[in-house]
Scaffold this motif. Structure first.
Motif, mmCIF file in Angstrom:
data_model
loop_
_atom_site.group_PDB
_atom_site.id
_atom_site.type_symbol
_atom_site.label_atom_id
_atom_site.label_comp_id
_atom_site.label_asym_id
_atom_site.label_seq_id
_atom_site.Cartn_x
_atom_site.Cartn_y
_atom_site.Cartn_z
ATOM 1 N N THR A 1 87.774 -56.959 7.124
ATOM 2 C CA THR A 1 87.977 -56.373 5.801
ATOM 3 C C THR A 1 89.186 -56.986 5.102
ATOM 4 N N SER A 2 90.255 -57.259 5.865
ATOM 5 C CA SER A 2 91.445 -57.853 5.261
ATOM 6 C C SER A 2 91.166 -59.267 4.759
ATOM 7 N N ARG A 3 90.371 -60.037 5.495
ATOM 8 C CA ARG A 3 90.019 -61.382 5.040
ATOM 9 C C ARG A 3 89.142 -61.314 3.801
ATOM 10 N N MET A 4 88.218 -60.362 3.793
ATOM 11 C CA MET A 4 87.378 -60.157 2.626
ATOM 12 C C MET A 4 88.226 -59.748 1.422
ATOM 13 N N ARG A 5 89.206 -58.865 1.663
ATOM 14 C CA ARG A 5 90.077 -58.401 0.600
ATOM 15 C C ARG A 5 90.884 -59.545 -0.009
ATOM 16 N N ASP A 6 91.374 -60.459 0.842
ATOM 17 C CA ASP A 6 92.159 -61.589 0.353
ATOM 18 C C ASP A 6 91.360 -62.438 -0.624
ATOM 19 N N ILE A 7 90.103 -62.650 -0.303
ATOM 20 C CA ILE A 7 89.249 -63.441 -1.192
ATOM 21 C C ILE A 7 89.013 -62.708 -2.504
ATOM 22 N N LEU A 8 88.690 -61.428 -2.408
ATOM 23 C CA LEU A 8 88.387 -60.659 -3.609
ATOM 24 C C LEU A 8 89.613 -60.492 -4.500
ATOM 25 N N LEU B 1 81.108 -63.702 -3.076
ATOM 26 C CA LEU B 1 81.116 -62.866 -1.880
ATOM 27 C C LEU B 1 80.426 -61.542 -2.170
ATOM 28 N N LEU B 2 79.466 -61.180 -1.323
ATOM 29 C CA LEU B 2 78.705 -59.943 -1.505
ATOM 30 C C LEU B 2 78.731 -59.131 -0.220
ATOM 31 N N PRO B 3 79.673 -58.186 -0.083
ATOM 32 C CA PRO B 3 79.676 -57.299 1.094
ATOM 33 C C PRO B 3 78.546 -56.279 0.981
ATOM 34 N N MET B 4 77.893 -55.997 2.103
ATOM 35 C CA MET B 4 76.805 -55.032 2.102
ATOM 36 C C MET B 4 77.318 -53.625 2.398
ATOM 37 N N ASP B 5 76.373 -52.682 2.584
ATOM 38 C CA ASP B 5 76.743 -51.266 2.640
ATOM 39 C C ASP B 5 77.475 -50.862 3.908
ATOM 40 N N ASP B 6 77.595 -51.778 4.874
ATOM 41 C CA ASP B 6 78.388 -51.432 6.057
ATOM 42 C C ASP B 6 79.874 -51.645 5.813
ATOM 43 N N PHE B 7 80.252 -52.024 4.584
ATOM 44 C CA PHE B 7 81.656 -52.083 4.184
ATOM 45 C C PHE B 7 81.907 -51.005 3.135
#
Length: 350
Positions: free
Chosen positions: A203-210, A219-225
């Motif tokens: 989640t932190s890596r995803m957050r950095d990108i966003l 980047l498209l996170p699905m419903d498990d996030f």
């Protein structure tokens, strides 16, 4: 009041040309007595009458079914959004199939890409096809398909490739759809399911990108996030989340007619079979889907105490069940992890 049945995921065959270790459906051989084209056509008619808007066609490998084009045509003929999920192997240099896709105009074409290098893709999928699939995705974009998704399912072994995936897809126009492997498939070793701490890292890596504002990576996170994060950089993520739609606005249909709230869930969640009970009766009856429709009443732990319990209802059902064996509490929640960090509490859940 029962909601309209807006979404359906239909497995048109369980046949597959791969044997991936994380497969939620344990795909390989066809299921006994798979639905005929006429039965699928009738199913699509029933879905329209119940409020259908979007149909996702999956396998196994959907393109192994000889009449997959006819099935997709019936979806489009009813003016339903079509999402097609495939491993892409049968589309490589397949000009007739690519022409069929152009005529079908699917809303989304999803291509499974679980290794960020040729070696890792071959390790998990058993074939050397990564370069071919990236070329395929680019070609689909060039042919005018707006939503071409490279679908990466993360588990413990490929988690370290997150940054490599990001670099691989940055600037390509390909949407990077990320999700987490669940424990539903027989080939999936439970030890491969990512821990809560690994989820926090992801989640932190995803957050950095966003948060970076880098629009070159779609980047498209699905419903498990999710859900309802405190971090302003993630505020958009499920800020209008209305809870898991399995059995509420979504139904999953296996190729033998088994009906589930969601195909990410396993055999324990088969409600009945289409050949035994008509879909309209299944959807409107109080006999089925009650564990999804009444989730809020059975929440426990931090999910029950959460200020957003009414809206969230425990997040993704497949994640909660994979983590705890229950739908009642989901430790894979960004808000929950943020709260623990603020309180200085160590993670004890895996």
């Amino acid at each position: 009041m029962v909601e309209p049945l807006r979404n359906a995921v239909i497995e048109i065959t369980n046949r597959c040309n791969l044997r991936c270790p994380h497969c939620a459906s344990t795909s390989g051989a066809a299921r006994p007595n798979e639905l005929t084209l006429a039965e699928i056509d009738a199913l699509l008619s029933d879905l329209c009458e119940l409020g259908g808007e979007e149909i996702t066609i999956i396998g196994g490998e959907a393109l192994l079914r000889p009449d997959w084009v006819e099935i997709c045509q019936e979806v489009r003929r009813r003016d339903l959004r079509l999402v097609l999920i495939t491993n892409g192997l049968l589309l490589r240099e397949n000009e007739p199939a690519l022409r069929d896709l152009a005529r079908l105009e699917p809303h989304v074409i999803g291509i499974s890409v679980d290794g960020a290098t040729r070696a890792s893709y071959r390790r998990w999928r058993g074939v050397d096809a990564l370069d071919d699939l990236l070329r395929l995705c680019r070609r689909l974009l060039e042919q005018g398909h707006e939503n071409v998704n490279a679908i990466t399912t993360f588990w413990r072994e490929n988690l370290a490739e997150f940054d490599t995936f990001a670099e691989l897809l940055r600037g390509t126009g390909i949407t990077w759809q990320i999700q987490i492997a669940n424990r539903g498939g027989e080939r999936f070793d439970a030890q491969r399911f990512i821990t809560v701490d690994e989820f926090a890292w992801l989640t932190s890596r995803m957050r950095d990108i966003l948060a970076s504002g880098d629009t070159s990576l779609r980047l498209l996170p699905m419903d498990d996030f999710g859900y309802f994060p405190l971090d302003p950089a993630l505020a958009f993520l499920h800020e209008t989340w209305g809870g898991c739609i399995a059995g509420v606005e979504l139904v999953g249909i296996r190729s033998n007619g088994d009906v589930l709230g969601c195909l990410s869930l396993g055999d324990d969640f088969v409600e009945t079979n289409l050949r035994e009970v008509p879909l309209a009766e299944i959807w409107h009856s109080e006999r089925f889907f009650q564990r999804f429709r009444q989730k809020e009443a059975h929440l426990r732990g931090h999910c029950a105490r959460c200020a957003f319990a009414h809206e969230c209802r425990g997040g993704c059902s497949a994640m909660a069940y994979s983590a705890t064996g229950s739908l009642a509490c989901n430790p894979y929640c960004i808000r929950h992890l943020e709260t623990r960090a603020l309180l200085g509490e160590a993670s004890t859940e895996t």
